[in-house]
Design an enzyme around this catalytic site. Structure first.
Site, PDB file in Angstrom:
ATOM      1  N   GLY A   1       0.816  -1.215   0.000  1.00  0.00           N
ATOM      2  CA  GLY A   1       0.000   0.000   0.000  1.00  0.00           C
ATOM      3  C   GLY A   1       0.847   1.260   0.000  1.00  0.00           C
ATOM      4  O   GLY A   1       2.046   1.224   0.252  1.00  0.00           O
ATOM      5  N   LYS A   2       0.187   2.364  -0.287  1.00  0.00           N
ATOM      6  CA  LYS A   2       0.910   3.624  -0.436  1.00  0.00           C
ATOM      7  C   LYS A   2       1.633   4.011   0.853  1.00  0.00           C
ATOM      8  O   LYS A   2       2.774   4.463   0.809  1.00  0.00           O
ATOM      9  CB  LYS A   2      -0.066   4.723  -0.852  1.00  0.00           C
ATOM     10  CG  LYS A   2       0.631   5.920  -1.445  1.00  0.00           C
ATOM     11  CD  LYS A   2      -0.393   6.836  -2.099  1.00  0.00           C
ATOM     12  CE  LYS A   2       0.152   8.189  -2.464  1.00  0.00           C
ATOM     13  NZ  LYS A   2       1.420   8.325  -3.033  1.00  0.00           N
TER      14      LYS A   2
END
Ligand code: GLU
Ligand code: ZN
Length: 294
Positions: free
Chosen positions: A229-230
């Site tokens: 994920g970011k």
């Protein structure tokens, strides 16, 4: 050092260096140095709108703090537009490439495989995307870790974009021209690029380049199988953590650093990595869940 092998690490400066890219950097470094070869760093900065400010310098600083030393100056793709354009112009003249004016919406129903609408339309390249005509053939190779991999360019890939409508050059094109110009012989990178490789083999053929060897190391994913994920990706590696992150990256690659290295300098860890590099120890999978690393 009388090996003619050359490896490279080619980060995209869309963010700072994260753990996944450290794994790719370490693998390509150890593999090149284990063969007594050169190791290059190339900045793949061909997409300025997606670039994080300051990322290029920060990536190089982190590599430096982690003890990496590369051969020669860093090549910046942003300085290579003339080279990429000359290749495209040549292929346009030969009819190997053509301009495409299809909207995203018009292509929606075709699941990513271009249906060839503009193949014979003779559009002007100005303000249009440029696509490369692909042959109705399979392109495959033997990966040093992942085994045989192939794709049918006609049915699985389709004519693909080599210059976008906004004038930016495509990764596929730039990476092959640069690996060729830099005489890279051994490509070690993340397994997310496995399915780019058949396109790159075709580009090499058109450019008359020898094919390098390939080793696609497992891509780190979240426990649920999704890409990291970011928030995770943007968690930058800090210089203070160099030792522990390098050891963690080595273990991720199936290598077994001895306990003594827990008090070693980053440079010594990298030396150990090169002199003990074992491709056989790498996990032969395309993805590794991040939870298993902790
Ligand atoms: N710039 C690409 C990336 O960061 C890597 C390109 C390559 O190794 O071929 O994903
Ligand atoms: Zn089109």
């Amino acid at each position: 050092m009388n090996s003619s092998r050359t490896g490279r690490f080619a980060p995209t400066p869309s963010g700072l260096l994260h753990f996944g890219s450290l794994v790719a950097a370490l693998a390509s470094f150890a593999d090149a140095r284990a063969q007594g070869g050169q190791w290059l760093v190339r900045m793949e900065d061909i997409d300025p709108p997606r670039e994080a400010p300051g990322a290029k310098a920060a990536i190089l600083e982190t590599l430096h703090a982690y003890g990496f030393e590369w051969d020669g100056p860093v090549l910046y793709q942003s300085e290579r537009s003339n080279r990429y354009q000359a290749v495209i112009d040549h292929w346009l003249r030969q009819g190997l490439a053509y301009a495409c004016t299809c909207s995203r919406k018009a292509l929606e129903p075709y699941a990513g495989v271009y249906p060839g609408f503009c193949r014979n339309a003779g559009h002007s390249p100005e303000g249009a995307a440029i696509r490369l005509r692909v042959p109705e053939l399979r392109y495959g190779f033997q990966d040093r870790l992942q085994g045989h991999f192939e794709q049918h360019l006609g049915t699985e890939v389709g004519d693909f974009i080599i210059r976008r409508r906004d004038g930016l050059y495509a990764y596929q094109l730039a990476v092959v021209i640069d690996d060729g110009d830099q005489q890279v012989t051994d490509i070690v990178r993340g397994a997310d690029l496995l399915d780019s490789t058949p396109r790159q083999l075709y580009l090499q053929e058109l450019l008359g380049l020898p094919s390098p060897t390939y080793l696609h190391v497992p891509l780190l994913v979240q426990p649920d199988g999704h890409k990291l994920g970011k928030s995770y990706r943007s968690a930058p590696l800090t210089a203070a953590d160099a030792r522990s992150q390098l050891l963690r990256a080595l273990r991720t690659l199936g290598q077994k650093p001895p306990a003594e290295l827990q008090s070693a300098q980053p440079r010594e860890i990298l030396q150990w990595a090169a002199s003990h590099w074992s491709v056989d120890a790498l996990p032969g999978v395309r993805t590794l869940a991040e939870a298993s690393l902790l």
